[in-house]
Design a protein around this motif. Structure first.
Motif, PDB file in Angstrom:
ATOM      1  N   VAL A 218      -3.352  -5.163   1.192  1.00  0.00           N
ATOM      2  CA  VAL A 218      -4.569  -4.613   1.784  1.00  0.00           C
ATOM      3  C   VAL A 218      -5.762  -5.177   1.041  1.00  0.00           C
ATOM      4  CG1 VAL A 218      -5.869  -2.526   2.352  1.00  0.00           C
ATOM      5  CG2 VAL A 218      -3.359  -2.461   2.366  1.00  0.00           C
ATOM      6  N   GLU A 219      -6.749  -5.652   1.782  1.00  0.00           N
ATOM      7  CA  GLU A 219      -7.984  -6.121   1.169  1.00  0.00           C
ATOM      8  C   GLU A 219      -9.165  -5.427   1.823  1.00  0.00           C
ATOM      9  OE1 GLU A 219      -9.226 -10.168   2.187  1.00  0.00           O
ATOM     10  OE2 GLU A 219      -7.553 -10.267   3.617  1.00  0.00           O
ATOM     11  N   GLN A 220     -10.235  -5.277   1.072  1.00  0.00           N
ATOM     12  CA  GLN A 220     -11.430  -4.626   1.596  1.00  0.00           C
ATOM     13  C   GLN A 220     -12.514  -5.669   1.818  1.00  0.00           C
ATOM     14  OE1 GLN A 220     -13.179  -1.428  -0.767  1.00  0.00           O
ATOM     15  NE2 GLN A 220     -13.623  -0.327   1.131  1.00  0.00           N
ATOM     16  N   LEU A 221     -13.041  -5.711   3.042  1.00  0.00           N
ATOM     17  CA  LEU A 221     -14.079  -6.670   3.394  1.00  0.00           C
ATOM     18  C   LEU A 221     -15.444  -6.165   2.945  1.00  0.00           C
ATOM     19  CD1 LEU A 221     -12.834  -7.570   6.995  1.00  0.00           C
ATOM     20  CD2 LEU A 221     -12.116  -8.530   4.792  1.00  0.00           C
ATOM     21  N   LYS A 222     -16.441  -7.002   3.038  1.00  0.00           N
ATOM     22  CA  LYS A 222     -17.770  -6.660   2.554  1.00  0.00           C
ATOM     23  C   LYS A 222     -18.376  -5.467   3.283  1.00  0.00           C
ATOM     24  CE  LYS A 222     -19.063 -11.260   0.880  1.00  0.00           C
ATOM     25  NZ  LYS A 222     -20.037 -12.394   1.002  1.00  0.00           N
ATOM     26  N   ASP A 223     -18.032  -5.302   4.568  1.00  0.00           N
ATOM     27  CA  ASP A 223     -18.597  -4.183   5.327  1.00  0.00           C
ATOM     28  C   ASP A 223     -17.807  -2.889   5.141  1.00  0.00           C
ATOM     29  OD1 ASP A 223     -16.288  -4.708   6.703  1.00  0.00           O
ATOM     30  OD2 ASP A 223     -17.227  -4.984   8.668  1.00  0.00           O
ATOM     31  N   GLY A 224     -16.799  -2.916   4.285  1.00  0.00           N
ATOM     32  CA  GLY A 224     -16.011  -1.725   4.014  1.00  0.00           C
ATOM     33  C   GLY A 224     -14.717  -1.655   4.788  1.00  0.00           C
ATOM     34  N   THR A 225     -14.568  -2.489   5.811  1.00  0.00           N
ATOM     35  CA  THR A 225     -13.338  -2.500   6.598  1.00  0.00           C
ATOM     36  C   THR A 225     -12.157  -2.918   5.725  1.00  0.00           C
ATOM     37  OG1 THR A 225     -14.565  -3.077   8.595  1.00  0.00           O
ATOM     38  CG2 THR A 225     -12.195  -3.495   8.611  1.00  0.00           C
ATOM     39  N   ARG A 226     -11.032  -2.254   5.903  1.00  0.00           N
ATOM     40  CA  ARG A 226      -9.821  -2.623   5.176  1.00  0.00           C
ATOM     41  C   ARG A 226      -8.938  -3.476   6.068  1.00  0.00           C
ATOM     42  NH1 ARG A 226      -8.975   3.387   4.604  1.00  0.00           N
ATOM     43  NH2 ARG A 226     -10.414   3.119   6.326  1.00  0.00           N
ATOM     44  N   ARG A 227      -8.644  -4.662   5.606  1.00  0.00           N
ATOM     45  CA  ARG A 227      -7.772  -5.572   6.346  1.00  0.00           C
ATOM     46  C   ARG A 227      -6.358  -5.426   5.811  1.00  0.00           C
ATOM     47  NH1 ARG A 227      -9.775 -11.551   6.640  1.00  0.00           N
ATOM     48  NH2 ARG A 227     -11.089 -10.606   8.262  1.00  0.00           N
ATOM     49  N   ILE A 228      -5.439  -5.076   6.714  1.00  0.00           N
ATOM     50  CA  ILE A 228      -4.058  -4.830   6.326  1.00  0.00           C
ATOM     51  C   ILE A 228      -3.194  -5.985   6.804  1.00  0.00           C
ATOM     52  CG2 ILE A 228      -2.092  -3.270   6.564  1.00  0.00           C
ATOM     53  CD1 ILE A 228      -4.030  -1.021   7.065  1.00  0.00           C
ATOM     54  N   HIS A 229      -2.493  -6.603   5.885  1.00  0.00           N
ATOM     55  CA  HIS A 229      -1.584  -7.699   6.216  1.00  0.00           C
ATOM     56  C   HIS A 229      -0.183  -7.119   6.400  1.00  0.00           C
ATOM     57  CE1 HIS A 229      -4.460 -10.967   5.427  1.00  0.00           C
ATOM     58  NE2 HIS A 229      -4.962 -10.118   4.532  1.00  0.00           N
ATOM     59  N   LEU A 230       0.411  -7.401   7.572  1.00  0.00           N
ATOM     60  CA  LEU A 230       1.692  -6.823   7.955  1.00  0.00           C
ATOM     61  C   LEU A 230       2.776  -7.887   8.076  1.00  0.00           C
ATOM     62  CD1 LEU A 230       0.317  -4.562  10.838  1.00  0.00           C
ATOM     63  CD2 LEU A 230       0.926  -3.811   8.537  1.00  0.00           C
ATOM     64  N   ALA A 231       4.005  -7.471   7.812  1.00  0.00           N
ATOM     65  CA  ALA A 231       5.172  -8.333   8.013  1.00  0.00           C
ATOM     66  C   ALA A 231       6.176  -7.582   8.869  1.00  0.00           C
ATOM     67  CB  ALA A 231       5.790  -8.719   6.682  1.00  0.00           C
ATOM     68  N   THR A 232       7.004  -8.324   9.580  1.00  0.00           N
ATOM     69  CA  THR A 232       8.041  -7.708  10.415  1.00  0.00           C
ATOM     70  C   THR A 232       9.146  -7.146   9.529  1.00  0.00           C
ATOM     71  OG1 THR A 232       7.553  -9.356  12.101  1.00  0.00           O
ATOM     72  CG2 THR A 232       9.562  -8.076  12.378  1.00  0.00           C
ATOM     73  N   ALA A 233       9.561  -5.921   9.806  1.00  0.00           N
ATOM     74  CA  ALA A 233      10.577  -5.267   8.982  1.00  0.00           C
ATOM     75  C   ALA A 233      11.685  -4.681   9.843  1.00  0.00           C
ATOM     76  CB  ALA A 233       9.928  -4.179   8.123  1.00  0.00           C
ATOM     77  N   ASN A 234      12.012  -5.361  10.933  1.00  0.00           N
ATOM     78  CA  ASN A 234      13.062  -4.881  11.826  1.00  0.00           C
ATOM     79  C   ASN A 234      13.724  -6.076  12.483  1.00  0.00           C
ATOM     80  OD1 ASN A 234      14.666  -3.726  13.819  1.00  0.00           O
ATOM     81  ND2 ASN A 234      13.160  -2.160  14.358  1.00  0.00           N
ATOM     82  N   GLU A 235      15.020  -6.209  12.298  1.00  0.00           N
ATOM     83  CA  GLU A 235      15.749  -7.336  12.870  1.00  0.00           C
ATOM     84  C   GLU A 235      15.694  -7.340  14.394  1.00  0.00           C
ATOM     85  OE1 GLU A 235      17.343  -9.951  11.295  1.00  0.00           O
ATOM     86  OE2 GLU A 235      16.247  -9.153   9.580  1.00  0.00           O
ATOM     87  N   ARG A 236      15.544  -6.169  14.999  1.00  0.00           N
ATOM     88  CA  ARG A 236      15.477  -6.084  16.457  1.00  0.00           C
ATOM     89  C   ARG A 236      14.199  -6.706  17.001  1.00  0.00           C
ATOM     90  NH1 ARG A 236      19.805  -5.612  19.072  1.00  0.00           N
ATOM     91  NH2 ARG A 236      18.642  -4.743  20.825  1.00  0.00           N
ATOM     92  N   ALA A 237      13.258  -7.006  16.152  1.00  0.00           N
ATOM     93  CA  ALA A 237      11.985  -7.586  16.601  1.00  0.00           C
ATOM     94  C   ALA A 237      12.179  -8.995  17.154  1.00  0.00           C
ATOM     95  CB  ALA A 237      10.985  -7.614  15.448  1.00  0.00           C
ATOM     96  N   ARG A 238      13.298  -9.634  16.817  1.00  0.00           N
ATOM     97  CA  ARG A 238      13.518 -11.001  17.309  1.00  0.00           C
ATOM     98  C   ARG A 238      14.522 -11.066  18.454  1.00  0.00           C
ATOM     99  NH1 ARG A 238      16.750 -13.940  12.326  1.00  0.00           N
ATOM    100  NH2 ARG A 238      18.036 -12.177  11.688  1.00  0.00           N
ATOM    101  N   VAL A 239      14.784  -9.944  19.085  1.00  0.00           N
ATOM    102  CA  VAL A 239      15.640  -9.925  20.277  1.00  0.00           C
ATOM    103  C   VAL A 239      14.851 -10.490  21.459  1.00  0.00           C
ATOM    104  CG1 VAL A 239      16.810  -8.454  21.949  1.00  0.00           C
ATOM    105  CG2 VAL A 239      17.042  -7.990  19.505  1.00  0.00           C
TER     106      VAL A 239
END
Length: 260
Positions: free
Chosen positions: A19-40
């Motif tokens: 998670v990073e915080q931008l200059k305007d206060g918005t939090r940018r969340i970096h996500l990764a896939t955590a479910n094998e079913r996501a590639r069906v």
């Protein structure tokens, strides 16, 4: 990748990497896939095993906090290993964020429920959730079907009354020059006048034919459950009830008697 941030976000199938915080206060969340079913593969159901490439998408979610959240989902594109599959490749997806979706399913659902359950207007919901009018309207239609497709609860006392809604709209036939009504300003509402007071149906117009047309869409057993029909002193509605609900007793509701 189980961590407190992932649990707090509560998006099944996705994990918070950073998670990073931008200059305007918005939090940018970096996500990764955590479910094998996501590639069906959504076309053939085969689990992909060979990576075709990578992608970063920016799905939008429910507002959170004063400055909001911004997503970056780092995911893979996959080759489909089924030779007969017409799709050939697919992108990782989870139930909350199907392939190609720009907003989460829970944000779409919340938009529909605001209108259906909380009495918000479509335009106000677009402002509150920063969504487009077509997106919110589609979400409302989906949420409304959950109610309109449910069986009608039995009604012992049916209330029928008219409501004025905006202005009528007329269109001119270019061939004949004749004007015809395309939107009626009067609507007829059907409510449970004894139990919950809830709206059971609404139809454009206030003629006997309009009332009978709506009644014809209801199950016969439902109509049989009606013992009384409360109306104003309208001969039109009385005629409709005599035809469509001949077994029911017509009564004049006290509001119209007191205000005459």
């Amino acid at each position: 990748m189980d961590n407190f941030a992932t649990l707090l976000l509560d998006l099944n199938g996705l994990a918070v990497v950073s998670v990073e915080q931008l200059k305007d206060g918005t939090r940018r969340i970096h996500l990764a896939t955590a479910n094998e079913r996501a590639r069906v593969c959504p076309a053939c159901g085969v689990v992909a095993s060979r990576v075709k490439g990578s992608a970063i998408t920016q799905p939008r979610d429910l507002p959170y906090g004063e400055h909001g959240l911004e997503f970056r989902w780092h995911k893979h594109r996959w080759y489909c290993r089924e030779p007969q599959c017409p799709r050939k490749s697919c992108t990782a997806q989870v139930p909350q964020i199907p392939a190609g979706a720009r907003i989460t399913a829970r944000l779409r659902s919340a938009a529909g429920r605001r209108i259906r359950d909380a009495g918000s207007t479509v335009i106000q919901t677009t402002r509150d959730l920063h969504l487009s009018w077509p997106t919110v309207m589609d979400a409302f239609r989906t949420a409304a079907r959950e109610v309109t497709e449910e069986p009608l609860p039995e009604v012992q006392v049916l209330g029928i009354d008219e409501t004025r809604r905006g202005r009528p709209r007329w269109d001119q036939d270019p061939a004949t020059g004749m004007w015809h009504l395309v939107r009626e300003r009067w609507h007829t509402g059907f409510v449970d006048a004894l139990d919950t007071g809830g709206l059971r149906g609404q139809v454009e117009g206030r003629t006997a034919a309009d009332v009978l047309a709506w009644l014809a869409t209801t199950p016969r057993t439902w109509r049989k459950s009606i013992e009384y029909v409360a109306i104003d002193m309208s001969t039109t509605y009385r005629a409709a009830v005599r035809t469509g609900l001949p077994h029911a007793t017509v009564v004049v509701d006290h509001f119209h008697v007191d205000h005459q």
